[in-house]
Design a protein around this motif. Structure first.
Motif, PDB file in Angstrom:
ATOM      1  N   LEU A 137      71.300  65.500  43.200  1.00  0.00           N
ATOM      2  CA  LEU A 137      71.860  66.179  44.368  1.00  0.00           C
ATOM      3  C   LEU A 137      71.829  67.692  44.212  1.00  0.00           C
ATOM      4  O   LEU A 137      71.753  68.414  45.205  1.00  0.00           O
ATOM      5  N   ARG A 138      71.896  68.180  43.014  1.00  0.00           N
ATOM      6  CA  ARG A 138      71.822  69.622  42.791  1.00  0.00           C
ATOM      7  C   ARG A 138      70.467  70.180  43.228  1.00  0.00           C
ATOM      8  O   ARG A 138      70.336  71.348  43.541  1.00  0.00           O
ATOM      9  N   GLN A 139      69.462  69.306  43.239  1.00  0.00           N
ATOM     10  CA  GLN A 139      68.121  69.748  43.625  1.00  0.00           C
ATOM     11  C   GLN A 139      67.924  69.746  45.139  1.00  0.00           C
ATOM     12  O   GLN A 139      66.960  70.296  45.633  1.00  0.00           O
ATOM     13  N   VAL A 140      68.844  69.109  45.883  1.00  0.00           N
ATOM     14  CA  VAL A 140      68.719  69.044  47.341  1.00  0.00           C
ATOM     15  C   VAL A 140      69.107  70.390  47.933  1.00  0.00           C
ATOM     16  O   VAL A 140      70.189  70.910  47.647  1.00  0.00           O
ATOM     17  N   PRO A 141      68.250  70.969  48.772  1.00  0.00           N
ATOM     18  CA  PRO A 141      68.602  72.250  49.395  1.00  0.00           C
ATOM     19  C   PRO A 141      69.815  72.077  50.311  1.00  0.00           C
ATOM     20  O   PRO A 141      69.920  71.132  51.067  1.00  0.00           O
ATOM     21  N   GLY A 142      70.753  73.008  50.213  1.00  0.00           N
ATOM     22  CA  GLY A 142      71.945  72.967  51.033  1.00  0.00           C
ATOM     23  C   GLY A 142      73.095  72.201  50.417  1.00  0.00           C
ATOM     24  O   GLY A 142      74.213  72.218  50.935  1.00  0.00           O
ATOM     25  N   TRP A 143      72.864  71.489  49.348  1.00  0.00           N
ATOM     26  CA  TRP A 143      73.943  70.741  48.701  1.00  0.00           C
ATOM     27  C   TRP A 143      74.744  71.706  47.841  1.00  0.00           C
ATOM     28  O   TRP A 143      74.174  72.439  47.047  1.00  0.00           O
ATOM     29  N   PRO A 144      76.058  71.744  48.004  1.00  0.00           N
ATOM     30  CA  PRO A 144      76.867  72.663  47.196  1.00  0.00           C
ATOM     31  C   PRO A 144      76.785  72.294  45.714  1.00  0.00           C
ATOM     32  O   PRO A 144      77.171  71.213  45.324  1.00  0.00           O
ATOM     33  N   VAL A 145      76.279  73.194  44.932  1.00  0.00           N
ATOM     34  CA  VAL A 145      76.051  72.921  43.513  1.00  0.00           C
ATOM     35  C   VAL A 145      77.360  72.653  42.788  1.00  0.00           C
ATOM     36  O   VAL A 145      77.455  71.752  41.968  1.00  0.00           O
ATOM     37  N   GLU A 146      78.403  73.390  43.101  1.00  0.00           N
ATOM     38  CA  GLU A 146      79.648  73.234  42.371  1.00  0.00           C
ATOM     39  C   GLU A 146      80.318  71.892  42.648  1.00  0.00           C
ATOM     40  O   GLU A 146      81.094  71.408  41.855  1.00  0.00           O
ATOM     41  N   ASP A 147      79.995  71.267  43.795  1.00  0.00           N
ATOM     42  CA  ASP A 147      80.647  70.010  44.139  1.00  0.00           C
ATOM     43  C   ASP A 147      79.757  68.793  43.914  1.00  0.00           C
ATOM     44  O   ASP A 147      80.160  67.688  44.220  1.00  0.00           O
ATOM     45  N   ALA A 148      78.565  68.969  43.403  1.00  0.00           N
ATOM     46  CA  ALA A 148      77.659  67.846  43.236  1.00  0.00           C
ATOM     47  C   ALA A 148      78.228  66.813  42.275  1.00  0.00           C
ATOM     48  O   ALA A 148      78.079  65.617  42.483  1.00  0.00           O
ATOM     49  N   ALA A 149      78.901  67.266  41.230  1.00  0.00           N
ATOM     50  CA  ALA A 149      79.453  66.323  40.263  1.00  0.00           C
ATOM     51  C   ALA A 149      80.783  65.767  40.729  1.00  0.00           C
ATOM     52  O   ALA A 149      81.143  64.635  40.406  1.00  0.00           O
ATOM     53  N   ASN A 150      81.539  66.536  41.510  1.00  0.00           N
ATOM     54  CA  ASN A 150      82.875  66.101  41.920  1.00  0.00           C
ATOM     55  C   ASN A 150      82.864  65.212  43.156  1.00  0.00           C
ATOM     56  O   ASN A 150      83.802  64.475  43.389  1.00  0.00           O
TER      57      ASN A 150
END
Length: 106
Positions: free
Chosen positions: A78-91
């Motif tokens: 999900l971190r690689q998806v454009p527009g996905w918030p990086v800080e919340d990908a794990a949470n």
């Protein structure tokens, strides 16, 4: 006496004829014994391998299990998806901004 000497020669000739077969039977016995030892060694190896895997799994830091590993893999993707918030990908606490934009247009 001559007869007993001839009998002895005949018995010796028969015994000499059977010697290769006796060696073959002995080799077969040894092969069976080695095969049994090999199977036992494989069982012990497998037991030690399983024990080592269990101990290594217990010593790993953090969470264990398939669910956690799948969550971590999904977060990395999900971190690689454009527009996905990086800080919340794990949470997984917020929806991505691109989903908000889709909701607004509907």
């Amino acid at each position: 006496m001559a007869r007993s000497w001839n009998d002895d020669l005949e018995k010796k000739a028969v015994a000499d004829d059977l010697e290769p077969y006796r060696r073959l039977v002995e080799l077969q016995r040894q092969m069976i014994e080695l095969a049994e030892q090999h199977e036992e060694a494989k069982r012990r190896r497998d037991e030690l391998h399983e024990q080592m895997v269990r101990e290594a799994a217990l010593q790993r830091p953090g969470r264990h299990g398939l669910r956690h590993r799948l969550q971590q893999s999904a977060a990395r993707l999900l971190r690689q998806v454009p527009g996905w918030p990086v800080e919340d990908a794990a949470n997984h606490t917020r929806q991505p901004k691109w989903l908000w934009a889709q909701k607004d247009t509907q």
